[in-house]
Design a protein around this motif. Sequence first.
Motif, mmCIF file in Angstrom:
data_model
loop_
_atom_site.group_PDB
_atom_site.id
_atom_site.type_symbol
_atom_site.label_atom_id
_atom_site.label_comp_id
_atom_site.label_asym_id
_atom_site.label_seq_id
_atom_site.Cartn_x
_atom_site.Cartn_y
_atom_site.Cartn_z
ATOM 1 N N GLY A 106 -3.939 8.178 5.084
ATOM 2 C CA GLY A 106 -5.327 8.587 4.900
ATOM 3 C C GLY A 106 -6.291 7.798 5.758
ATOM 4 O O GLY A 106 -7.332 8.326 6.183
ATOM 5 N N LYS A 107 -5.977 6.530 6.040
ATOM 6 C CA LYS A 107 -6.842 5.720 6.899
ATOM 7 C C LYS A 107 -6.650 6.051 8.377
ATOM 8 O O LYS A 107 -7.594 5.928 9.171
ATOM 9 N N TYR B 109 0.831 -1.202 0.000
ATOM 10 C CA TYR B 109 0.000 0.000 0.000
ATOM 11 C C TYR B 109 0.871 1.259 0.000
ATOM 12 O O TYR B 109 1.879 1.314 0.705
ATOM 13 N N THR C 138 0.452 7.368 1.232
ATOM 14 C CA THR C 138 -0.691 8.276 1.307
ATOM 15 C C THR C 138 -1.966 7.536 1.705
ATOM 16 O O THR C 138 -2.790 8.060 2.464
ATOM 17 N N GLU C 139 -2.129 6.323 1.225
ATOM 18 C CA GLU C 139 -3.320 5.546 1.585
ATOM 19 C C GLU C 139 -3.275 5.111 3.044
ATOM 20 O O GLU C 139 -4.296 5.143 3.743
#
Length: 329
Positions: A99-100, A92, A95-96
């Motif tokens: 973001g979570k 992953y 940024t992802e």
Amino acid sequence: MRYFARRIGFFLATLWAAVTLNFVIPRLQPGDPAEVMVRKLAGKDAQLDPAAVKAMRAMLGAPDGNLFQQYVDYLKALSHGKFGISYTYFPYPVTEVIGKALPWTLVLVGVTQVLAFVIGVTLGAYAAWRRNTRFDSLVTLGSTFVGTLPGFWIALLLLFAFGYTLGWFPTSGGYEDSMPGWNLGFVGDAAMHSLLPAASLLVTAPIGWILGMRNTMVMNLGEDYIRLARAKGLPDRVVALRYAARNALLPSVTGFALALGGVLGGSILVETIFDYPGMGRLMGEAVSNRDFPLLQALLLFIIVGVLVANLVADLLYGVLDPRARKAGQ
């Protein structure tokens, strides 16, 4: 205009220095993230295969080449908003992953910081107005005592008492195994999971605001303009709120802005103790796993947040207090 231009220029220079330090500091940490990943997969006692380490380094996209070339590539990627792939949460992107985790920290730490500021300045102002009374002594001594308690100890105590012994609140995580969603069931479940971490932060968070506001307001109460306001026959409530508390609140503006900027970093100890899925826990995992891309992105988020908050506080301070503009020219 000169005051505001100098503040913005200082912000840009500090931001460049912070970005550069953010590149250098993780690389001073000993160890190779590729070796850490291979050892984690193969076991602690297994022999490291150089070919496996090389393949893992290529798969992770670990930085290669001399330090200057890495710095140039880092700035190019940063200008495009690319932070790379997380070593810890491969494959992953960083940024992802952030973001979570970011919404959890914004809700938990952001709300507690606002509550701590409101509670702290209110109690501090009232204690200053009622100085040398029993209430003032109780607030001052109580705050000093509570401020000496370690935050992790308070978190562990609340976890043991209300989580394990009484079983009133969940002991870990941000929600149950059900999928997140915007519905009452999930929101209520997330709120229950956040109560103990929030209480751990709220025990000590208002202490600085209480003592700072009280001491500043006590100093202001001895000023001539307060005596003049009282001589005019103004009600005590007006003198306390519009004169003493208003001026005493100005130094707290910068501190509150910095506290809000630091929200992006979360609370590493509290989030780790409660296994809360926020930015603080990510920071701990990034350090332990030598996750350079994730660590750099987290540090950059925190630094930029604090710098932007400090800039806003400086500009706001210049608007609220003309003396600051004159002194900064």
